[in-house]
Enzyme design. Structure first.
Site, PDB file in Angstrom:
ATOM      1  N   GLU A   1      34.476  35.791  34.046  1.00  0.00           N
ATOM      2  CA  GLU A   1      35.501  36.317  33.229  1.00  0.00           C
ATOM      3  C   GLU A   1      35.209  35.799  32.417  1.00  0.00           C
ATOM      4  O   GLU A   1      35.966  36.386  31.260  1.00  0.00           O
ATOM      5  CB  GLU A   1      36.585  36.330  34.159  1.00  0.00           C
TER       6      GLU A   1
ATOM      7  N   HIS B   1      45.685  38.467  43.906  1.00  0.00           N
ATOM      8  CA  HIS B   1      45.288  40.512  43.244  1.00  0.00           C
ATOM      9  C   HIS B   1      46.250  41.010  43.480  1.00  0.00           C
ATOM     10  O   HIS B   1      46.181  42.424  42.971  1.00  0.00           O
ATOM     11  CB  HIS B   1      44.574  41.180  44.359  1.00  0.00           C
TER      12      HIS B   1
END
Lengths: 336, 325
Positions: free
Chosen positions: A68, A137
């Protein structure tokens, strides 16, 4: 004018609207490319880029390793060097790993270099709870980015805005954090077929009403509208406002609305403490609308806890339609 | 350590070009000495990271590239800016926070960029530029030009996670990136002996399937050769190269460093390997020729200080400019 298909306005889901924006833009501008995890053959974790690799190839719909920081850095570098990258962070939670590149590089490069560089990049990411994905999440971290000058923060709440705001974000010469919501992906709405933009930093009054101003973001916009329908049957009229771009914020329509209603409720999914609602309340308090207030400005937001896994606990962690109904009703009745 | 001068470079960086490069090294040295003086006098504030002793790496590396290539620079990057072609005038103005500086006085010593010259900026974050190089490399690949991007960083940066992500991505996509690691033996106070359990940082190249080479960073020709080879490899579509340049910073990490972590003997030992007289001797210059070049370099710095001092401060009314495009 809206496109008509067989006599009805064309409807797309939020996911389809995003995909159409990306597809049309990539056909029109070869500087635009997509980069992210599993966006190619897999089609993206939520299917936003499904099928696109077949049209545009693996270079322009670029699968990455699980990196990321690397994705964010690749967007920054490509943008500074003349491209218009659109990155995807699979879940907004994972953007925490990209923070250095976004906060210390993308946001500051232009200012730090005396206004002589541009960073035209978009980083898309789905936030939000409601899928049982638990604490890592389901985050809503938008206000982290609102706190960083140099970044723009966009949160579309409808398929129409999803397409128009994404096209505007890609056209923009600044780094844009584009926050989608997992529960909005399957929602449907009218989306014109042609390319169009919804300008950034343009707050929208999505429902007119005289009694209470409700400022809502992302998924809280449809929930506020549903609450407004319920309350309308009781004779309480909510004015629902969607900032759409959280930063830089167009606060004029909010101030004007509160001057009219005298009552304001801010609704967002992110945790209340340090959330975007605090900024809205402060803008109202600092503005000429202060003198028009008939009640305290209220915030309805996520509880100050990580998102729990259990279905019932998760449901009660973030504002639901009935919570908005209750809170707005009490405001309208002068119960605060 | 490769400690022999690469002879193949004579034609390319000898002669007149060599004298220009030597003067660049001298300009870097005098620029940084002057910057330190001005700091002591209170004319430059904040902090700065001096690269005195590392001039061979900066000049050797830039000499192998064109200004059509891209540079991503480190926090200890004054030398690379000057070697890339930045003028001492506008750099000194930036140090003094003046409107005529490269960043209009908004960036200071740690953030000098010259975007028009493809110098995409020095970076205050260790390894901050390393992932950005991937994006610049992608842009080059998309546009199908023969450019390359050189990203410069210190030994400390190679222990950041972003380094790993970047080199891996660059390798799998065969991006035209030159990873130039200036191993000056210390990440602030942490010596490479304490921070690594490997012999050479260049060994890390094998973890990504790319070449890793170590050269004497105080040897202009050796650095030049290595960067030239990496550029050729990048242009041939064969991907990135990791180059480790062994060098040493003579001064402390920044302005607050008491240098308790190293000995004066160690510093003196490295000062004996000063890259400037070494390159002068490689060029077979006479003392008079060398003296004349020093004078030229000193003249450039004097002019730069005058320019900077005469330049205006940013107008307070412009404070909000440049946040958004």
């Amino acid at each position: 004018m809206p496109n008509m298909n067989n006599g009805t306005m064309r409807e797309l889901t939020y996911v389809e609207a995003l995909r159409e924006a990306l597809t049309q833009k990539m056909r029109a501008d070869d500087r635009v490319f997509l980069i992210g995890e599993d966006i190619g053959v897999y089609g993206g974790a939520f299917g936003v880029t499904a099928g696109m690799v077949e049209e545009f190839g693996e270079a322009r719909v670029r699968d990455t390793p699980i990196s990321e920081a690397g994705i964010a850095g690749a967007c920054v570098g490509a943008a500074v060097a003349g491209m218009r990258p659109v990155g995807e962070i699979q879940f907004m939670d994972f953007v925490t790993i990209s923070m250095e590149q976004l906060v210390l590089q993308a946001a500051k490069i232009r200012f730090m270099f005396g206004g002589k560089a541009t960073v035209p990049m978009v980083l898309r990411m789905p936030g939000g709870a409601g899928t049982g994905a638990a604490a890592q999440h389901s985050e809503s971290l938008e206000n982290w980015f609102v706190h960083v000058p140099g970044l723009k923060v966009v949160m579309p709440s409808t398929p129409y805005d999803a397409k128009g705001l994404l096209l505007a974000a890609i056209d923009d010469d600044n780094p844009v954090i584009f926050v989608e919501h997992k529960l909005l992906y399957r929602t449907k709405g009218h989306v014109p077929e042609e390319m169009y933009t919804v300008p950034l930093s343009q707050t929208k009054v999505v429902r007119q009403g005289r009694d209470v101003t409700v400022v809502a973001t992302s998924i809280m916009v449809p929930r506020a509208l549903e609450a407004a329908e319920t309350l309308a049957k009781e004779g309480i009229e909510l004015e629902v406002i969607d900032p759409r771009t959280l930063s830089p914020l167009d606060d004029a329509p909010i101030v004007a609305s509160v001057k009219k209603t005298g009552k304001a409720l801010v609704v967002h999914e992110a945790v209340k403490t340090g959330g975007f609602g605090g900024e809205i309340v402060a803008r109202i308090a600092e503005s000429e609308a202060f003198d028009y207030l008939d009640a305290p400005v209220r915030r309805l937001a996520g509880l100050d806890i990580p998102i729990p896994y259990n279905r019932t606990l998760e449901y009660h962690t973030v504002p639901q339609v009935e919570n908005i109904v209750d809170e707005a009703r009490r405001l309208a009745r002068g119960e605060f | 350590m490769v400690d022999t001068m690469a002879q193949t470079s004579v034609a390319e960086i000898g002669g007149e070009r060599g004298r220009t490069l030597l003067r660049q090294m001298m300009t870097i040295r005098r620029f940084e000495e002057k910057a330190q003086d001005l700091y002591s006098l209170g004319l430059v504030h904040g902090t700065m990271h001096l690269s005195i002793g590392q001039e061979g790496t900066a000049v050797g590396a830039s000499a192998a590239l064109t200004r059509n290539d891209y540079l991503l620079n480190t926090h200890r990057g004054h030398g690379h800016c000057l070697a890339w072609g930045s003028t001492p005038d506008r750099m000194m103005a930036e140090f003094m926070g003046k409107e005529t500086g490269y960043c209009r006085g908004r960036g200071g010593s740690m953030h000098i960029a010259d975007v028009e010259a493809n110098n995409l900026g020095a970076n205050g974050i260790v390894a901050g530029g390393v992932p950005i190089a991937v994006g610049v490399g992608l842009s080059i690949q998309f546009r199908q030009t023969d450019q390359v991007v050189m990203v410069v960083f210190g030994d400390g940066a190679t222990n950041e996670g972003a380094f790993h992500e970047s080199l891996n991505m660059a390798s799998i996509w065969k991006l035209p990136i030159i990873y130039l690691c200036e191993n000056n033996q210390y990440a602030m106070s942490m010596s490479v002996e304490r921070a690594f359990n490997i012999e050479r940082i260049s060994q890390r190249g094998c973890a990504y399937g790319i070449p890793g080479v170590t050269v004497d960073g105080n040897d202009v020709a050796a650095v030049y050769e290595a960067v030239k080879e990496a550029k050729a490899r990048a242009q041939a579509g064969e991907g990135p190269t990791l180059i480790e340049c062994l060098t040493y910073r003579w001064r402390g990490h920044s302005k607050s460093d008491r240098q308790a972590y190293r000995t004066r003997e160690e510093v003196r030992e490295w000062q004996d390997r000063d890259p400037i007289p070494r390159f002068a001797s490689w060029l077979s210059l006479t003392d008079e020729q060398v003296g004349a070049l020093w004078k030229e370099a000193e003249g450039l710095i004097e002019t730069a200080v005058s320019f900077a001092q005469a330049s205006p401060e940013p107008d307070l009314s412009t404070i909000l400019e440049g946040v958004y495009a």
